[in-house]
Enzyme design. Structure first.
Site, short mmCIF file in Angstrom:
data_model
loop_
_atom_site.label_atom_id
_atom_site.label_comp_id
_atom_site.label_asym_id
_atom_site.label_seq_id
_atom_site.Cartn_x
_atom_site.Cartn_y
_atom_site.Cartn_z
N GLU A 1 4.42 -10.78 -6.49
CA GLU A 1 3.37 -10.85 -7.50
C GLU A 1 3.78 -10.25 -8.84
O GLU A 1 3.13 -10.52 -9.87
CB GLU A 1 2.09 -10.17 -7.00
CG GLU A 1 2.18 -8.66 -6.80
CD GLU A 1 2.68 -8.23 -5.44
OE1 GLU A 1 2.36 -7.11 -5.01
OE2 GLU A 1 3.41 -9.02 -4.79
N CYS B 1 5.13 -6.23 1.75
CA CYS B 1 5.52 -4.82 1.79
C CYS B 1 4.77 -4.10 2.93
O CYS B 1 5.06 -4.32 4.09
CB CYS B 1 5.29 -4.16 0.44
SG CYS B 1 6.18 -2.58 0.24
N TYR B 2 3.78 -3.25 2.61
CA TYR B 2 3.00 -2.61 3.67
C TYR B 2 2.39 -3.66 4.59
O TYR B 2 2.32 -3.47 5.81
CB TYR B 2 1.91 -1.73 3.06
CG TYR B 2 1.07 -0.98 4.08
CD1 TYR B 2 1.33 0.36 4.38
CD2 TYR B 2 0.03 -1.61 4.76
CE1 TYR B 2 0.56 1.04 5.32
CE2 TYR B 2 -0.74 -0.94 5.70
CZ TYR B 2 -0.47 0.39 5.97
OH TYR B 2 -1.22 1.06 6.91
N ASP C 1 -17.76 -10.91 -23.21
CA ASP C 1 -18.30 -11.03 -21.85
C ASP C 1 -19.80 -11.35 -21.87
O ASP C 1 -20.25 -12.31 -21.25
CB ASP C 1 -18.05 -9.75 -21.05
CG ASP C 1 -16.59 -9.36 -21.01
OD1 ASP C 1 -15.74 -10.26 -21.20
OD2 ASP C 1 -16.29 -8.17 -20.82
N LYS D 1 -10.50 -11.60 -17.60
CA LYS D 1 -10.81 -11.73 -19.03
C LYS D 1 -10.32 -13.04 -19.63
O LYS D 1 -11.04 -13.69 -20.39
CB LYS D 1 -10.20 -10.55 -19.79
CG LYS D 1 -10.44 -10.58 -21.29
CD LYS D 1 -11.89 -10.37 -21.67
CE LYS D 1 -12.28 -8.93 -21.46
NZ LYS D 1 -13.64 -8.64 -21.98
N HIS E 1 7.87 -7.63 -3.49
CA HIS E 1 6.61 -7.94 -4.17
C HIS E 1 6.75 -9.18 -5.04
O HIS E 1 7.22 -9.10 -6.17
CB HIS E 1 6.16 -6.75 -5.03
CG HIS E 1 5.67 -5.59 -4.25
ND1 HIS E 1 4.35 -5.42 -3.89
CD2 HIS E 1 6.33 -4.52 -3.73
CE1 HIS E 1 4.21 -4.30 -3.19
NE2 HIS E 1 5.40 -3.74 -3.08
N GLY F 1 0.83 -1.21 0.00
CA GLY F 1 0.00 0.00 0.00
C GLY F 1 0.85 1.24 0.00
O GLY F 1 2.05 1.19 0.29
#
Length: 526
Positions: A179, A90-91, A236, A382, A177, A63
């Site tokens: 990710e 992290c945060y 979609d 998606k 991080h 964050g």
């Protein structure tokens, strides 16, 4: 009783991601799903007592705040009473430290970019097959000491507490991080946490989702009720419509609304490939005058979205009253093709995150809407929707069609939306997509379109001075539509497209190409 949409985590083992506002938070969810593990992101302010399901593990995201700031967001302490593994990123790591001794402050220098991870505890299950590797840092604060009950399990040159673990509980903190793709073995670390530590079953597949969702829809709708559905021809709404047809057959009534801001020949094309091709019960409603009248004089993009969203609901409710179900009951339900990125970008969490823009599917709906929403794709990204579409037997060209926004060309005509402006943008867009297909680039591009800008530019045609409008072309590459890079066309391609647009579209004097990534830009201009 089958679960409701909100209870999907009670069917699949779920990792809960609590979002503290990091631009990377959605990537945590996305990476876990790549391992067939269902993950759901909720705001960091989520009250644990309000959850109707228990996660297999919890991840506290990064964050933009400092945990010691007076207005810093903090996690509900009840998260630690769940007795499930927890990992702070992290945060999120600093939050763990703050709650266990407050040994967090400004670093001597900020750390943004690559760093070498030095693993101290090779036996830690979090670091199985990770070892020493390059990780991505993005922080200005750091730990100045170990929080109570924790030990250091990894360091970096600038972070002596790069990773920590509780001595007796399955609670971990990492300063980097995992990710992001820049962390070379970050995906392995996330898999270690979810599979090895949390013991989450890897059962999140579209094959399983189809059966679960069809059963859920049947239970929700019942044996006699009928559903009205919004379809646009995009992947979609097409996948959502096909799923609904599989669930309840002809009791599903698909409606295509020609709102006056569709692509060239869109209504005719949708009627052909949805109605005739997929056998979906489809009606096409011409409401162009209604939409364009309400949009007259409106230039603010958020107002456009609200007007179009609200008008859609009015049209559907009106059309629903004209449908006479065999059961004699009134239409109760409205199908929409809302996706997970729509939900993420449209929710403003208290404190850490901001609303980027309201999506038509989730932010433009009336508070007093009579119809009940069914959103079978609400949890999907998606690429998951495309996979689902292929499993449902939808033709490849339909499944891989570029996305088209609910507000249509109304948000690709910057400024006031008129029939004349729509016609210019529509024709320019058609030429652009036509050339992309001819060049064999369509499936390499995630989304491409033309925008009409609210400015004029001087030009020269036939030795005469012109003063006409400007078209901006946009094309992006992405996997999840949360982040995107612009597509690197060859110069000759752009030259050909620009020449065709200026020569074939009356009212255009200049063509530009948008080379801005997301972030900082969004995919659409409005």
């Amino acid at each position: 009783m089958a679960p409701t949409v909100e209870e999907v985590p009670s069917v699949f083992d779920t990792i809960l991601v609590l979002d503290f506002g990091s631009q990377y938070s959605h990537l945590i969810t996305r990476r876990l799903r790549e391992f067939n593990i269902y993950a759901e992101m909720l705001p960091c302010t989520q009250k644990i007592k309000d959850l109707t399901w228990k996660p297999k593990g919890v991840i506290l995201s990064g964050g933009p705040y400092s945990v010691y700031a007076a207005d810093a967001p903090h996690v509900d302490p009840a998260v630690f009473d769940l007795n499930v593994p927890i990992m702070g990123i992290c945060y999120g790591m600093q939050e763990l430290a703050w709650l266990n001794g407050k040994k967090v402050g400004r670093g001597e220098k900020r750390e943004y970019g690559p760093a070498t991870l030095n693993v101290l505890d090779q036996s830690c299950p979090l670091f199985e097959n990770v070892d020493h590797s390059i990780v991505w840092m993005s922080h200005g604060d750091k730990l100045h000491g170990l929080p109570a009950g924790f030990k250091t399990i990894a360091t970096s040159d600038n972070s002596p507490f790069c990773a920590i673990a509780h001595e007796s509980k399955e609670i971990y903190g990492i300063q980097f991080h995992p990710e992001v793709t820049h962390s070379k073995k970050g995906k392995i670390l996330l898999r270690n946490f979810a599979v090895s530590i949390c013991k989450a079953a890897q059962n999140w597949t579209m094959e399983n989702f189809i059966d679960t969702e069809i059963n859920r829809i049947r239970q929700l709708v019942g044996p006699t009720a009928e559903v009205i559905g919004a379809v646009s021809g995009g992947v979609d709404s097409t996948v959502a419509a096909k799923l609904m047809k599989e669930a309840i057959g002809d009791r599903f009534h698909a409606i295509m609304v020609d709102n006056g801001v569709l692509r060239l020949n869109e209504a005719e094309n949708v009627k052909q490939f949805l109605g005739e091709g997929l056998g979906i019960n489809l009606s096409v409603i011409d409401a162009a005058d209604e939409f364009l009248t309400k949009l007259k004089g409106v230039t603010d993009p958020e107002k456009k979205r609200k007007i179009i969203g609200n008008t859609f609901i009015h049209v559907f409710e009106r059309e629903a009253e004209n449908i006479k179900p065999k059961s004699g009951e009134e239409i109760e339900f409205l199908l929409q093709g809302t996706l997970y990125p729509d939900v993420i970008e449209s929710i403003s969490f208290k404190g850490p995150s901001q609303t980027i823009k309201t999506h038509h599917n989730v932010g433009g709906l009336l508070e007093n809407m009579k119809l009940k929403l069914i959103e079978p794709l609400r949890e999907l990204f998606k690429d998951e929707v495309r996979h689902l579409g292929e499993l449902l037997g939808i033709p490849h060209d339909l499944v891989w069609r570029h996305p088209f926004p609910g507000p249509g060309i109304a948000i690709r005509v910057l400024g006031e939306v008129t029939r004349e402006q729509v016609a210019i943008a529509r024709k320019a867009d058609h030429i652009y997509i036509e050339e992309i297909r001819k060049a064999g680039l369509y499936n390499k591009i995630s989304q491409a379109f033309a925008c009409l800008l609210p400015v004029k530019s001087v030009g020269v045609m036939g030795d005469q001075r012109t003063y006409e409008q400007v078209i901006a072309l946009r094309a992006i590459e992405t996997t999840d539509f949360m982040t995107a890079d612009w597509f690197p066309f060859e110069h000759d391609f752009l030259k050909k497209v620009a020449s065709r647009i200026v020569n074939e579209v009356d009212g255009v004097a200049r063509v530009t190409y948008d080379i801005t990534s997301k972030p900082p830009a969004t995919v659409e201009w409005e």
